[in-house]
Design a protein around this motif. Sequence first.
Motif, mmCIF file in Angstrom:
data_model
loop_
_atom_site.group_PDB
_atom_site.id
_atom_site.type_symbol
_atom_site.label_atom_id
_atom_site.label_comp_id
_atom_site.label_asym_id
_atom_site.label_seq_id
_atom_site.Cartn_x
_atom_site.Cartn_y
_atom_site.Cartn_z
ATOM 1 N N LEU A 206 0.834 -1.203 0.000
ATOM 2 C CA LEU A 206 0.000 0.000 0.000
ATOM 3 C C LEU A 206 0.869 1.253 0.000
ATOM 4 O O LEU A 206 0.524 2.258 -0.637
ATOM 5 C CB LEU A 206 -0.905 0.013 1.237
ATOM 6 N N TYR A 207 2.006 1.201 0.697
ATOM 7 C CA TYR A 207 2.844 2.385 0.885
ATOM 8 C C TYR A 207 4.101 2.397 0.030
ATOM 9 O O TYR A 207 4.843 3.384 0.057
ATOM 10 C CB TYR A 207 3.257 2.500 2.357
ATOM 11 N N SER A 208 4.378 1.322 -0.704
ATOM 12 C CA SER A 208 5.639 1.290 -1.429
ATOM 13 C C SER A 208 5.612 0.326 -2.600
ATOM 14 O O SER A 208 4.737 -0.543 -2.699
ATOM 15 C CB SER A 208 6.779 0.877 -0.481
ATOM 16 N N LYS A 209 6.582 0.498 -3.479
ATOM 17 C CA LYS A 209 6.886 -0.501 -4.490
ATOM 18 C C LYS A 209 8.001 -1.362 -3.901
ATOM 19 O O LYS A 209 9.068 -0.847 -3.542
ATOM 20 C CB LYS A 209 7.357 0.183 -5.779
ATOM 21 N N VAL A 210 7.767 -2.651 -3.775
ATOM 22 C CA VAL A 210 8.744 -3.529 -3.140
ATOM 23 C C VAL A 210 9.113 -4.649 -4.094
ATOM 24 O O VAL A 210 8.242 -5.235 -4.752
ATOM 25 C CB VAL A 210 8.193 -4.087 -1.794
ATOM 26 N N SER A 211 10.404 -4.930 -4.205
ATOM 27 C CA SER A 211 10.875 -5.949 -5.132
ATOM 28 C C SER A 211 11.964 -6.794 -4.484
ATOM 29 O O SER A 211 12.712 -6.334 -3.612
ATOM 30 C CB SER A 211 11.407 -5.304 -6.420
ATOM 31 N N PRO A 239 3.473 11.161 -3.261
ATOM 32 C CA PRO A 239 3.037 11.176 -1.858
ATOM 33 C C PRO A 239 2.415 9.843 -1.451
ATOM 34 O O PRO A 239 1.937 9.086 -2.300
ATOM 35 C CB PRO A 239 1.975 12.286 -1.845
ATOM 36 N N PRO A 240 2.425 9.568 -0.134
ATOM 37 C CA PRO A 240 1.795 8.332 0.341
ATOM 38 C C PRO A 240 0.285 8.405 0.200
ATOM 39 O O PRO A 240 -0.292 9.507 0.137
ATOM 40 C CB PRO A 240 2.211 8.283 1.827
ATOM 41 N N PRO A 241 -0.396 7.279 0.127
ATOM 42 C CA PRO A 241 -1.867 7.303 -0.012
ATOM 43 C C PRO A 241 -2.519 7.924 1.211
ATOM 44 O O PRO A 241 -2.087 7.691 2.343
ATOM 45 C CB PRO A 241 -2.221 5.811 -0.138
ATOM 46 N N PRO A 242 -3.575 8.731 0.996
ATOM 47 C CA PRO A 242 -4.246 9.408 2.124
ATOM 48 C C PRO A 242 -5.190 8.465 2.857
ATOM 49 O O PRO A 242 -6.416 8.626 2.815
ATOM 50 C CB PRO A 242 -4.998 10.547 1.426
ATOM 51 N N LEU A 324 -9.359 -1.236 -0.811
ATOM 52 C CA LEU A 324 -9.685 0.186 -0.768
ATOM 53 C C LEU A 324 -11.178 0.403 -1.009
ATOM 54 O O LEU A 324 -11.821 1.216 -0.325
ATOM 55 C CB LEU A 324 -8.868 0.952 -1.816
ATOM 56 N N LYS A 325 -11.749 -0.320 -1.972
ATOM 57 C CA LYS A 325 -13.186 -0.226 -2.226
ATOM 58 C C LYS A 325 -13.988 -0.673 -1.005
ATOM 59 O O LYS A 325 -14.997 -0.056 -0.641
ATOM 60 C CB LYS A 325 -13.566 -1.101 -3.422
ATOM 61 N N LEU A 326 -13.512 -1.742 -0.357
ATOM 62 C CA LEU A 326 -14.219 -2.276 0.798
ATOM 63 C C LEU A 326 -14.207 -1.292 1.959
ATOM 64 O O LEU A 326 -15.243 -1.056 2.607
ATOM 65 C CB LEU A 326 -13.602 -3.609 1.215
ATOM 66 N N LEU A 327 -13.053 -0.680 2.216
ATOM 67 C CA LEU A 327 -12.967 0.279 3.315
ATOM 68 C C LEU A 327 -13.855 1.487 3.050
ATOM 69 O O LEU A 327 -14.545 1.973 3.961
ATOM 70 C CB LEU A 327 -11.509 0.715 3.519
#
Length: 338
Positions: A206-211, A239-242, A324-327
């Motif tokens: 959710l907060y980053s691209k991780v590889s 920016p990070p997701p709000p 995200l849709k569920l929240l």
Amino acid sequence: MPKITTQQLRKRTQESAAGATIKPKTIGSPYEKTKQQKSAGGSGAEGSRHFGPMFNKDLGQHILINPLVSQSIVDKARLKQTDVVLEVGPGTGNLTIKILEQAKKVIACEADARLAAELTKRVQGGPHQHKLEILHGDVMKRDLPFFDVCISNTPYQISSPLTFKLLFHRPTFRCAVLMFQREFALRLVARPGDSLYNRLSVNCQLYSKVSLVMSVGKNNFKPPPNVESSVVKIEPLDPPPPIDFEEWDGMLRIAFSRRNKTLAASFKSTATMQMLESNYKTFCASNEVMMEEGFDIKQRVLGVLDKLGFAETRASKMDIDDFLKLLAAFHDANIHFC
């Protein structure tokens, strides 16, 4: 048998003492004791030595000793000459030296005073001494300084808290190249449908691209850990997701409480319904919202799931957009998770 007088006994004792060789008491070296423990199959905090102080496995002290691996980790960070690098757990400095050659400054955070002293001594008088700052203490108990890149041979017991401490750090840094236990690393990069996909995977992505960068065998460390390791690269979204993380993570905890069950089954538990009903009443009271007569929290929650078509869906198959849709749908129904 003839009697021996006291005078004769004393004379014999003196003669025996005069001819005896007194062996000095030998005090063994602690390093010799360690060798003896190893040969006898012993282990523990004093069971391994690279140079300098003993390494404590219980503190996650597994020093990376392969210079090729160290160089590969630094190369993956793509350092600039203007970069300030945060290194967590530098140990004796095998990674630190290679970072110092490419970066403007290295801030090394080390919890063990012995290893901090070893690192200080290693760079003392060298060309990069002025570029190194050592912070002694627990990295999880202090505010992080400004940095551009984080590089870490991470003590495995702080893998998860360190990951999220970095992701929530502001201002956002460019990237982090981190060594983890292999299973933990694979969870960070797992995708929906993978066997290791879980709440950790969703939160990190959710907060980053991780590889996944590379795998590292246990024999590249001193002392060798009990598990294989992997290196991941984390690039925070800027920016990070709000998103209210407490709300988000509260929902995920319920969804993944039984990851292979349907969402309807996970949310229908008695404890979950009681918690959501309490939160709903608190929300209504705080926002001067009248509760509907005959309000049924179970019906409200299952209604949200049915409306989105998620009632029979499993959390292990859902991606970030689904969550995200569920929240958002839960919030529209005034259902909150903290």
